[in-house]
Design a protein around this motif. Structure first.
Motif, mmCIF file in Angstrom:
data_model
loop_
_atom_site.group_PDB
_atom_site.id
_atom_site.type_symbol
_atom_site.label_atom_id
_atom_site.label_comp_id
_atom_site.label_asym_id
_atom_site.label_seq_id
_atom_site.Cartn_x
_atom_site.Cartn_y
_atom_site.Cartn_z
ATOM 1 N N PHE A 110 1.325 -5.804 10.696
ATOM 2 C CA PHE A 110 2.474 -5.799 9.793
ATOM 3 C C PHE A 110 2.452 -7.024 8.869
ATOM 4 O O PHE A 110 2.606 -6.904 7.658
ATOM 5 C CB PHE A 110 3.759 -5.761 10.634
ATOM 6 C CG PHE A 110 5.023 -6.002 9.874
ATOM 7 C CD1 PHE A 110 5.555 -5.036 9.038
ATOM 8 C CD2 PHE A 110 5.702 -7.206 10.001
ATOM 9 C CE1 PHE A 110 6.730 -5.261 8.347
ATOM 10 C CE2 PHE A 110 6.872 -7.444 9.322
ATOM 11 C CZ PHE A 110 7.387 -6.467 8.489
ATOM 12 N N LEU A 111 2.216 -8.202 9.454
ATOM 13 C CA LEU A 111 2.165 -9.426 8.646
ATOM 14 C C LEU A 111 1.005 -9.390 7.650
ATOM 15 O O LEU A 111 1.150 -9.829 6.507
ATOM 16 C CB LEU A 111 2.051 -10.658 9.538
ATOM 17 C CG LEU A 111 3.288 -11.057 10.319
ATOM 18 C CD1 LEU A 111 3.001 -12.291 11.164
ATOM 19 C CD2 LEU A 111 4.475 -11.299 9.401
ATOM 20 N N GLY A 112 -0.132 -8.866 8.086
ATOM 21 C CA GLY A 112 -1.279 -8.751 7.192
ATOM 22 C C GLY A 112 -0.988 -7.847 6.008
ATOM 23 O O GLY A 112 -1.345 -8.161 4.867
ATOM 24 N N HIS A 113 -0.315 -6.736 6.277
ATOM 25 C CA HIS A 113 0.024 -5.817 5.190
ATOM 26 C C HIS A 113 1.060 -6.436 4.253
ATOM 27 O O HIS A 113 0.959 -6.281 3.032
ATOM 28 C CB HIS A 113 0.540 -4.494 5.752
ATOM 29 C CG HIS A 113 -0.525 -3.650 6.364
ATOM 30 N ND1 HIS A 113 -0.924 -2.441 5.856
ATOM 31 C CD2 HIS A 113 -1.299 -3.852 7.461
ATOM 32 C CE1 HIS A 113 -1.887 -1.933 6.598
ATOM 33 N NE2 HIS A 113 -2.128 -2.778 7.592
ATOM 34 N N ILE A 114 2.040 -7.125 4.821
ATOM 35 C CA ILE A 114 3.064 -7.782 3.997
ATOM 36 C C ILE A 114 2.411 -8.828 3.099
ATOM 37 O O ILE A 114 2.749 -8.945 1.918
ATOM 38 C CB ILE A 114 4.150 -8.436 4.887
ATOM 39 C CG1 ILE A 114 4.958 -7.368 5.616
ATOM 40 C CG2 ILE A 114 5.063 -9.341 4.085
ATOM 41 C CD1 ILE A 114 5.775 -6.467 4.725
ATOM 42 N N ALA A 115 1.463 -9.582 3.629
ATOM 43 C CA ALA A 115 0.778 -10.615 2.843
ATOM 44 C C ALA A 115 0.018 -10.002 1.665
ATOM 45 O O ALA A 115 -0.166 -10.654 0.637
ATOM 46 C CB ALA A 115 -0.179 -11.404 3.736
ATOM 47 N N THR A 117 4.519 3.020 4.546
ATOM 48 C CA THR A 117 4.869 4.371 4.139
ATOM 49 C C THR A 117 6.203 4.742 4.759
ATOM 50 O O THR A 117 6.419 4.517 5.943
ATOM 51 C CB THR A 117 3.794 5.368 4.627
ATOM 52 O OG1 THR A 117 2.528 4.948 4.119
ATOM 53 C CG2 THR A 117 4.086 6.769 4.143
ATOM 54 N N SER A 118 7.060 5.306 3.975
ATOM 55 C CA SER A 118 8.359 5.734 4.472
ATOM 56 C C SER A 118 8.186 6.874 5.462
ATOM 57 O O SER A 118 7.457 7.833 5.202
ATOM 58 C CB SER A 118 9.235 6.184 3.310
ATOM 59 O OG SER A 118 10.409 6.810 3.782
ATOM 60 N N ILE A 119 8.841 6.790 6.577
ATOM 61 C CA ILE A 119 8.798 7.858 7.575
ATOM 62 C C ILE A 119 9.410 9.123 6.994
ATOM 63 O O ILE A 119 8.939 10.225 7.227
ATOM 64 C CB ILE A 119 9.545 7.443 8.857
ATOM 65 C CG1 ILE A 119 8.792 6.324 9.555
ATOM 66 C CG2 ILE A 119 9.729 8.628 9.795
ATOM 67 C CD1 ILE A 119 9.521 5.760 10.745
ATOM 68 N N GLN A 120 10.448 8.982 6.200
ATOM 69 C CA GLN A 120 11.154 10.135 5.656
ATOM 70 C C GLN A 120 10.425 10.763 4.475
ATOM 71 O O GLN A 120 10.534 11.952 4.253
ATOM 72 C CB GLN A 120 12.553 9.730 5.230
ATOM 73 C CG GLN A 120 13.391 9.272 6.395
ATOM 74 C CD GLN A 120 14.728 8.728 5.965
ATOM 75 O OE1 GLN A 120 14.980 8.563 4.784
ATOM 76 N NE2 GLN A 120 15.593 8.446 6.921
ATOM 77 N N LYS A 121 9.670 9.988 3.718
ATOM 78 C CA LYS A 121 9.029 10.514 2.510
ATOM 79 C C LYS A 121 7.635 11.081 2.763
ATOM 80 O O LYS A 121 7.146 11.875 1.991
ATOM 81 C CB LYS A 121 8.904 9.411 1.453
ATOM 82 C CG LYS A 121 10.209 8.767 1.098
ATOM 83 C CD LYS A 121 10.867 9.488 -0.016
ATOM 84 C CE LYS A 121 12.127 8.730 -0.362
ATOM 85 N NZ LYS A 121 13.039 9.448 -1.130
ATOM 86 N N LYS A 122 6.971 10.655 3.840
ATOM 87 C CA LYS A 122 5.602 11.097 4.101
ATOM 88 C C LYS A 122 5.620 12.548 4.569
ATOM 89 O O LYS A 122 6.347 12.912 5.473
ATOM 90 C CB LYS A 122 4.934 10.221 5.159
ATOM 91 C CG LYS A 122 3.477 10.547 5.352
ATOM 92 C CD LYS A 122 2.801 9.542 6.252
ATOM 93 C CE LYS A 122 1.328 9.879 6.358
ATOM 94 N NZ LYS A 122 0.638 8.942 7.236
ATOM 95 N N LYS A 123 4.812 13.350 3.931
ATOM 96 C CA LYS A 123 4.704 14.763 4.289
ATOM 97 C C LYS A 123 3.515 14.946 5.220
ATOM 98 O O LYS A 123 2.398 14.614 4.884
ATOM 99 C CB LYS A 123 4.517 15.631 3.044
ATOM 100 C CG LYS A 123 5.641 15.503 2.050
ATOM 101 C CD LYS A 123 6.907 16.098 2.585
ATOM 102 C CE LYS A 123 7.997 15.974 1.532
ATOM 103 N NZ LYS A 123 9.295 16.201 2.038
ATOM 104 N N ILE A 124 3.763 15.474 6.392
ATOM 105 C CA ILE A 124 2.740 15.699 7.392
ATOM 106 C C ILE A 124 2.646 17.210 7.642
ATOM 107 O O ILE A 124 3.655 17.872 7.848
ATOM 108 C CB ILE A 124 3.077 14.989 8.724
ATOM 109 C CG1 ILE A 124 3.234 13.494 8.507
ATOM 110 C CG2 ILE A 124 2.036 15.281 9.780
ATOM 111 C CD1 ILE A 124 1.966 12.780 8.145
ATOM 112 N N SER A 125 1.453 17.725 7.653
ATOM 113 C CA SER A 125 1.245 19.145 7.905
ATOM 114 C C SER A 125 1.165 19.398 9.402
ATOM 115 O O SER A 125 0.481 18.682 10.123
ATOM 116 C CB SER A 125 -0.026 19.609 7.222
ATOM 117 O OG SER A 125 -0.315 20.929 7.606
#
Length: 90
Positions: free
Chosen positions: A68-73, A79-87
């Motif tokens: 998480f810290l690496g990505h924030i840096a 990715t939003s849990i609500q916006k991601k479309k999963i098949s």
């Protein structure tokens, strides 16, 4: 005056780390499964496990927090849990 500004900016780093750790911890304490939220109630156990593995939800807390810290840096807020479309047909 310059020393004061530098000292205040240096103190900002542990404060931001502390706030991020508290926020990350609170998100993990919230009941519910992000994989279940993304795939819905009709998802099979195998699909849930695959998504959990893909998202790194099976990793230990400290590994998830480090990632998480690496990505924030890098400026990646995820990715939003609500916006991601999963098949469900995977």
């Amino acid at each position: 005056m310059l020393k004061y500004i530098i000292r205040r900016l240096a103190m900002l780093i542990p404060v931001l780390l502390g706030v991020s750790l508290i926020t990350f911890s609170l998100i993990h304490l919230i009941p519910g499964d992000p994989a279940r939220s993304m795939l819905g109630e009709k998802a099979s156990q195998q699909q849930l496990e695959l998504l959990r593995e893909e998202m790194g939800l099976n990793d230990p807390f400290i590994v998830q927090y480090g990632r998480f810290l690496g990505h924030i840096a890098q400026g990646d807020l995820g990715t939003s849990i609500q916006k991601k479309k999963i098949s469900l047909h995977s």
